[in-house]
Design a protein around this motif. Sequence first.
Motif, PDB file in Angstrom:
ATOM      1  N   GLY A   1     -12.543  -9.614  -2.653  1.00 31.72           N
ATOM      2  CA  GLY A   1     -12.935  -8.256  -1.530  1.00 31.72           C
ATOM      3  C   GLY A   1     -12.833  -6.940  -2.780  1.00 31.72           C
ATOM      4  N   ASP A   2     -13.727  -6.632  -2.558  1.00 34.99           N
ATOM      5  CA  ASP A   2     -13.617  -5.078  -3.480  1.00 34.99           C
ATOM      6  C   ASP A   2     -12.436  -4.895  -3.980  1.00 34.99           C
ATOM      7  N   ALA A   3     -11.833  -4.766  -4.827  1.00 34.80           N
ATOM      8  CA  ALA A   3     -10.223  -4.081  -5.772  1.00 34.80           C
ATOM      9  C   ALA A   3     -10.272  -2.641  -5.363  1.00 34.80           C
ATOM     10  N   HIS A   4     -11.351  -1.996  -5.146  1.00 35.22           N
ATOM     11  CA  HIS A   4     -10.982  -0.255  -4.870  1.00 35.22           C
ATOM     12  C   HIS A   4     -11.050   0.114  -3.664  1.00 35.22           C
ATOM     13  N   GLU A   5     -11.253  -0.522  -2.840  1.00 34.71           N
ATOM     14  CA  GLU A   5     -10.228  -0.860  -1.259  1.00 34.71           C
ATOM     15  C   GLU A   5      -9.227  -1.371  -1.194  1.00 34.71           C
ATOM     16  N   LYS A   6      -9.247  -2.565  -1.734  1.00 38.02           N
ATOM     17  CA  LYS A   6      -8.023  -3.658  -1.557  1.00 38.02           C
ATOM     18  C   LYS A   6      -6.360  -2.669  -1.517  1.00 38.02           C
ATOM     19  N   LEU A   7      -6.775  -2.815  -3.157  1.00 42.85           N
ATOM     20  CA  LEU A   7      -5.467  -1.891  -4.193  1.00 42.85           C
ATOM     21  C   LEU A   7      -5.105  -1.095  -2.928  1.00 42.85           C
ATOM     22  N   THR A   8      -5.336  -0.634  -1.847  1.00 46.95           N
ATOM     23  CA  THR A   8      -5.354   0.280  -1.635  1.00 46.95           C
ATOM     24  C   THR A   8      -3.372   0.021  -0.832  1.00 46.95           C
ATOM     25  N   GLN A   9      -3.740  -1.233  -0.298  1.00 45.67           N
ATOM     26  CA  GLN A   9      -2.829  -1.611   0.344  1.00 45.67           C
ATOM     27  C   GLN A   9      -1.742  -2.154  -0.386  1.00 45.67           C
ATOM     28  N   PHE A  10      -1.609  -2.189  -1.590  1.00 45.18           N
ATOM     29  CA  PHE A  10      -0.494  -3.161  -3.198  1.00 45.18           C
ATOM     30  C   PHE A  10       0.097  -1.748  -3.249  1.00 45.18           C
ATOM     31  N   LYS A  11       1.699  -1.754  -2.905  1.00 43.41           N
ATOM     32  CA  LYS A  11       2.594  -1.497  -2.277  1.00 43.41           C
ATOM     33  C   LYS A  11       4.103  -1.821  -3.234  1.00 43.41           C
ATOM     34  N   ASP A  12       3.980  -2.887  -3.833  1.00 43.08           N
ATOM     35  CA  ASP A  12       4.772  -3.315  -5.083  1.00 43.08           C
ATOM     36  C   ASP A  12       5.069  -2.614  -6.572  1.00 43.08           C
ATOM     37  N   SER A  13       5.912  -2.768  -7.120  1.00 45.76           N
ATOM     38  CA  SER A  13       6.286  -2.518  -8.072  1.00 45.76           C
ATOM     39  C   SER A  13       5.697  -2.839  -9.493  1.00 45.76           C
ATOM     40  N   VAL A  14       4.617  -2.549 -10.266  1.00 49.13           N
ATOM     41  CA  VAL A  14       3.646  -3.641 -11.285  1.00 49.13           C
ATOM     42  C   VAL A  14       3.951  -3.436 -12.484  1.00 49.13           C
TER      43      VAL A  14
END
Length: 122
Positions: A41-54
């Motif tokens: 999917g579009d990373a701009h949208e999907k990234l908002t669901q990512f919450k882990d430390s990077v």
Amino acid sequence: MALQKTGGKLTTYEIDAGRAAAARANFKKAGLADIITVVEGDAHEKLTQFKDSVDIVFLDADKEGYLDYLNKLLPLLRPGGLIIAHNITPGSADPRYIEAITTNPGLETIVRSGVSLTLKKR
Ligand SMILES: C[S@@+](CC[C@H](N)C(=O)[O-])C[C@H]1O[C@@H](n2cnc3c(N)ncnc32)[C@H](O)[C@@H]1O
């Protein structure tokens, strides 16, 4: 493969369904399916669901999107973490991204051979 030794995980985003499927198949073939998550999917949208430390971010998708990726991922990046961006060459790189990584006092950036390496200092 190094992540197998460190216990790390990798998440990668791909907007093209065919490429996402090919990536998944290749990761499975390499025995890395349990370490690598392919988010389609579009990373701009999907990234908002990512919450882990990077620990490390590698940017190599839509060049005009780099600033948005930076804004979304910088809060998740741990101090000492890195953001690596490809195609940081005059005419190709988004000047807004260059400005953001070179004027933020919390970041230190070097650019070599079209790749920027940005350290989050604090
Ligand atoms: C230059 S390629 C990445 C190559 C990859 N880093 C490698 O070394 O094999 C850029 C990829 O980003 C994907 N892409 C472009 N815009 C995207 C977006 N908004 N979200 C997710 N993927 C995107 C494209 O479909 C393409 O597969």
